[in-house]
Design a protein around this motif. Structure first.
Motif, PDB file in Angstrom:
ATOM      1  N   SER A 105      -8.615   5.386  -0.811  1.00 23.42           N
ATOM      2  CA  SER A 105      -8.122   6.737  -1.113  1.00 23.42           C
ATOM      3  C   SER A 105      -9.247   7.758  -1.167  1.00 23.42           C
ATOM      4  CB  SER A 105      -7.366   6.724  -2.441  1.00 23.42           C
ATOM      5  OG  SER A 105      -8.195   6.223  -3.488  1.00 23.42           O
ATOM      6  N   GLN A 107     -11.496   8.177   0.971  1.00 19.21           N
ATOM      7  CA  GLN A 107     -11.717   8.705   2.304  1.00 19.21           C
ATOM      8  C   GLN A 107     -10.706   9.796   2.648  1.00 19.21           C
ATOM      9  OE1 GLN A 107     -12.166   5.614   5.210  1.00 19.21           O
ATOM     10  NE2 GLN A 107     -11.978   7.012   6.962  1.00 19.21           N
ATOM     11  N   TYR A 108      -9.606   9.809   1.920  1.00 15.99           N
ATOM     12  CA  TYR A 108      -8.565  10.808   2.160  1.00 15.99           C
ATOM     13  C   TYR A 108      -8.211  11.466   0.830  1.00 15.99           C
ATOM     14  CZ  TYR A 108      -8.011   8.581   6.713  1.00 15.99           C
ATOM     15  OH  TYR A 108      -8.234   8.082   7.969  1.00 15.99           O
ATOM     16  N   SER A 110      -6.732  14.151   0.148  1.00 18.56           N
ATOM     17  CA  SER A 110      -5.478  14.893   0.083  1.00 18.56           C
ATOM     18  C   SER A 110      -4.562  14.481   1.232  1.00 18.56           C
ATOM     19  CB  SER A 110      -5.737  16.403   0.137  1.00 18.56           C
ATOM     20  OG  SER A 110      -6.287  16.772   1.396  1.00 18.56           O
ATOM     21  N   ASP A 112      -3.347  16.471   3.371  1.00 16.66           N
ATOM     22  CA  ASP A 112      -3.698  17.238   4.567  1.00 16.66           C
ATOM     23  C   ASP A 112      -4.658  16.472   5.466  1.00 16.66           C
ATOM     24  OD1 ASP A 112      -2.093  19.292   3.768  1.00 16.66           O
ATOM     25  OD2 ASP A 112      -3.709  20.423   2.788  1.00 16.66           O
ATOM     26  N   THR A 113      -5.573  15.732   4.889  1.00 12.24           N
ATOM     27  CA  THR A 113      -6.510  14.961   5.709  1.00 12.24           C
ATOM     28  C   THR A 113      -5.796  13.828   6.439  1.00 12.24           C
ATOM     29  OG1 THR A 113      -7.042  13.610   3.759  1.00 12.24           O
ATOM     30  CG2 THR A 113      -8.465  15.514   4.221  1.00 12.24           C
ATOM     31  N   ILE A 114      -4.775  13.255   5.796  1.00 12.47           N
ATOM     32  CA  ILE A 114      -3.998  12.202   6.458  1.00 12.47           C
ATOM     33  C   ILE A 114      -3.175  12.796   7.592  1.00 12.47           C
ATOM     34  CG2 ILE A 114      -2.185  10.490   6.130  1.00 12.47           C
ATOM     35  CD1 ILE A 114      -3.131  10.179   3.253  1.00 12.47           C
ATOM     36  N   GLN A 116      -3.847  15.403   9.248  1.00 15.27           N
ATOM     37  CA  GLN A 116      -4.764  15.785  10.322  1.00 15.27           C
ATOM     38  C   GLN A 116      -5.090  14.603  11.226  1.00 15.27           C
ATOM     39  OE1 GLN A 116      -5.469  18.872  10.618  1.00 15.27           O
ATOM     40  NE2 GLN A 116      -7.046  18.918  12.204  1.00 15.27           N
ATOM     41  N   ASP A 117      -5.264  13.425  10.649  1.00 16.53           N
ATOM     42  CA  ASP A 117      -5.557  12.244  11.469  1.00 16.53           C
ATOM     43  C   ASP A 117      -4.357  11.845  12.331  1.00 16.53           C
ATOM     44  OD1 ASP A 117      -8.149  11.986  10.783  1.00 16.53           O
ATOM     45  OD2 ASP A 117      -7.950  10.072   9.727  1.00 16.53           O
ATOM     46  N   ASN A 120      -4.257  14.349  15.117  1.00 14.18           N
ATOM     47  CA  ASN A 120      -5.354  14.100  16.050  1.00 14.18           C
ATOM     48  C   ASN A 120      -5.204  12.783  16.814  1.00 14.18           C
ATOM     49  OD1 ASN A 120      -6.636  16.467  15.397  1.00 14.18           O
ATOM     50  ND2 ASN A 120      -7.973  15.530  13.871  1.00 14.18           N
ATOM     51  N   GLN A 122      -5.399   9.789  15.759  1.00 15.91           N
ATOM     52  CA  GLN A 122      -6.185   8.649  15.302  1.00 15.91           C
ATOM     53  C   GLN A 122      -5.270   7.483  14.958  1.00 15.91           C
ATOM     54  OE1 GLN A 122      -9.558   8.699  15.324  1.00 15.91           O
ATOM     55  NE2 GLN A 122      -9.449  10.789  16.150  1.00 15.91           N
TER      56      GLN A 122
END
Length: 476
Positions: A105, A107-108, A110, A112-114, A116-117, A120, A122
């Protein structure tokens, strides 16, 4: 004595296939005809067999490659709910089930970062175990207000993007999440069922309902596509631009020949005229295709600028196809064109009908095809997000465009050169008719039937009145 026009018409009529004097079976080369018909039949059957085998191969054992889809798992809870999800995945883990990649957790920080991946690309999707999910569930099982306010869908959150291969996303990604939810409930009862019964408020019906339905998920679809026509976007819609250009080029070449464009105009002005026609036609064709996509979008939430971007991408694709097919028609014989077009359609559809992650590795050469790059750019536009793979799609498209332009220019010069050769031959024949007497029709490129018609047309015309000649012609 038969007049010259009547004699000439008789010769023309005898030379034509539908003349009055029909041949018998004995004078027709039936054996050669049937051999040619058999060869044509075998060629068409092989064409369809090979192309359909190639297309079917993209889906061969596709259900056994589901593990190629990567799904992110982030556990903010770090409790019994998170352990239940991990246990459920271990039970479902197989070549047909997507692969879950558990990330810390930290690494992420929020949602929003998830998101975004996932945007993108990923990961195909992401599963989030909500923070405090285990504590809320434990409190709800004890009854009271905690049970009344408990919502099982708050335990897990599932994020995915339907705009990325909608058919595959619906059938594989979303269905896998439903299976994981069910397996998580079973795993939770196996891990924590005995302890729960000791503290369960069995006299509270709400708490009992929570016990029967402890864990569920909340789905976040980044780009919902509710329209039924989405199944056409990476199938028949990728074939229509090729067919549009092929049929129009056939008509354009016929009109150019009929109106003596290549014979009467110099290469430069005729080339400019053809380039303008190509740009205008593909521009309008792309507008029409974008229009019917938008007309049947139903409740699909897309905006005006996405319409324009889709239009421009399709315009580039259609112009590429126009240039490539234009070059091919100038080089290949006409009977070969349907074979080329059908094969080209199947190759491009095979490149976009399903993700390369679940197709055999051989098919990944389709990265270099225009349809794949086009569909990649369209999904970026429709996803309304970043486009990390445009560094590959755009160079591929522009490379095809440059190749097509070069081929179209060379094809136009070849047509003009051939037209000039025909004009020169006609002029030399008119100036010195005796120089072409006795030439072999096969050597000069003129068929025997055409030679008969030409010789008949070149007979001296009688000086009889026109009315008399018309009467004699009608009598024939």
């Amino acid at each position: 004595m038969v007049s010259a026009p009547v004699s000439a018409l008789n010769r023309v009529e005898a030379a034509l296939p539908n003349g009055r004097n029909h041949a018998t079976y004995g004078s027709v080369p039936l054996r050669k005809f049937f051999v040619a018909a058999a060869v044509a039949a075998v060629a068409v059957l092989l064409l369809l067999l090979l192309n359909l085998a190639y297309l079917y191969g993209t889906l061969y054992h596709q259900t056994e490659r589901g593990a190629a889809f990567h799904i992110l798992l982030v556990d903010y809870d770090e409790g019994v709910v998170g352990r239940s999800v991990s246990s459920a995945y271990q039970h479902l883990k197989s070549p047909s089930f997507p692969t879950l990649f558990t990330q810390p957790s930290s690494q992420y920080p929020s949602f929003d970062t998830i998101i975004q991946d996932v945007r993108n690309r990923q990961y195909w999707a992401a599963i989030i175990v909500s923070q405090g999910a285990s504590q809320r569930l434990s409190a709800a099982l004890q009854g009271g207000s905690a049970a009344t306010t408990y919502e099982p869908t708050n335990a897990l959150t599932y994020i995915w993007n339907e705009a990325r291969y909608p058919s595959t996303a619906d059938s594989v990604i979303e269905s896998s999440f439903a299976r994981l939810i069910h397996a998580t409930r079973v795993a939770y009862n196996s891990i924590n069922g005995t302890q729960v019964l000791a503290t369960l408020a069995q006299d509270d019906p709400v708490a009992v309902r929570v016990y029967l339905d402890p864990i569920d998920g909340n789905v976040i679809n980044l780009n919902p596509m509710p329209q039924g026509t989405k199944v056409f976007y990476n199938t028949i819609s990728m074939a229509m631009p090729i067919l549009q250009q092929f049929f129009f080029i056939l008509a354009l070449n016929a009109m150019s020949t009929r109106f003596r464009i290549y014979k009467d105009l110099a290469p430069k002005p005729s080339g400019i005229m053809r380039a303008v026609v190509a740009a205008a036609y593909t521009f309008v064709g792309a507008l029409c295709m974008t229009g019917y996509i938008w007309a049947f979008r139903e409740d699909w939430s897309v905006r005006g600028y996405q319409f324009v971007e889709t239009w421009l991408v399709l315009w580039l694709l259609m112009h590429i196809y126009f240039c490539l097919i234009d070059a091919a028609t100038a080089v290949l014989p006409q009977p070969a064109m349907p074979f080329l077009i059908v094969t080209w359609i199947f190759l491009n559809i095979s490149a976009v009908i399903s993700p390369f992650e679940i197709t055999p590795g051989f098919y990944r050469w389709g990265y270099a095809l225009p349809a794949y790059s086009t569909y990649e750019m369209l999904t970026y536009i429709w996803s309304n997000g970043p486009a990390p793979e445009l560094h590959r799609s755009l160079p591929v498209m522009f490379a095809w465009w440059l190749v097509g332009l070069a081929g179209a220019i060379l094809a136009h010069r070849r047509r003009c050169r051939l037209a000039s050769s025909v004009v020169g031959l006609q002029l030399s024949t008119a100036e010195n008719p005796s120089s072409v007497e006795g030439q072999n029709p096969k050597r000069t490129g003129v068929s025997s039937t055409e030679e008969k018609c030409t010789n008949a047309a070149e007979e001296p015309i009688s000086s009889e009145p026109a009315a008399t000649r018309r009467e004699e012609t009608l009598e024939l």
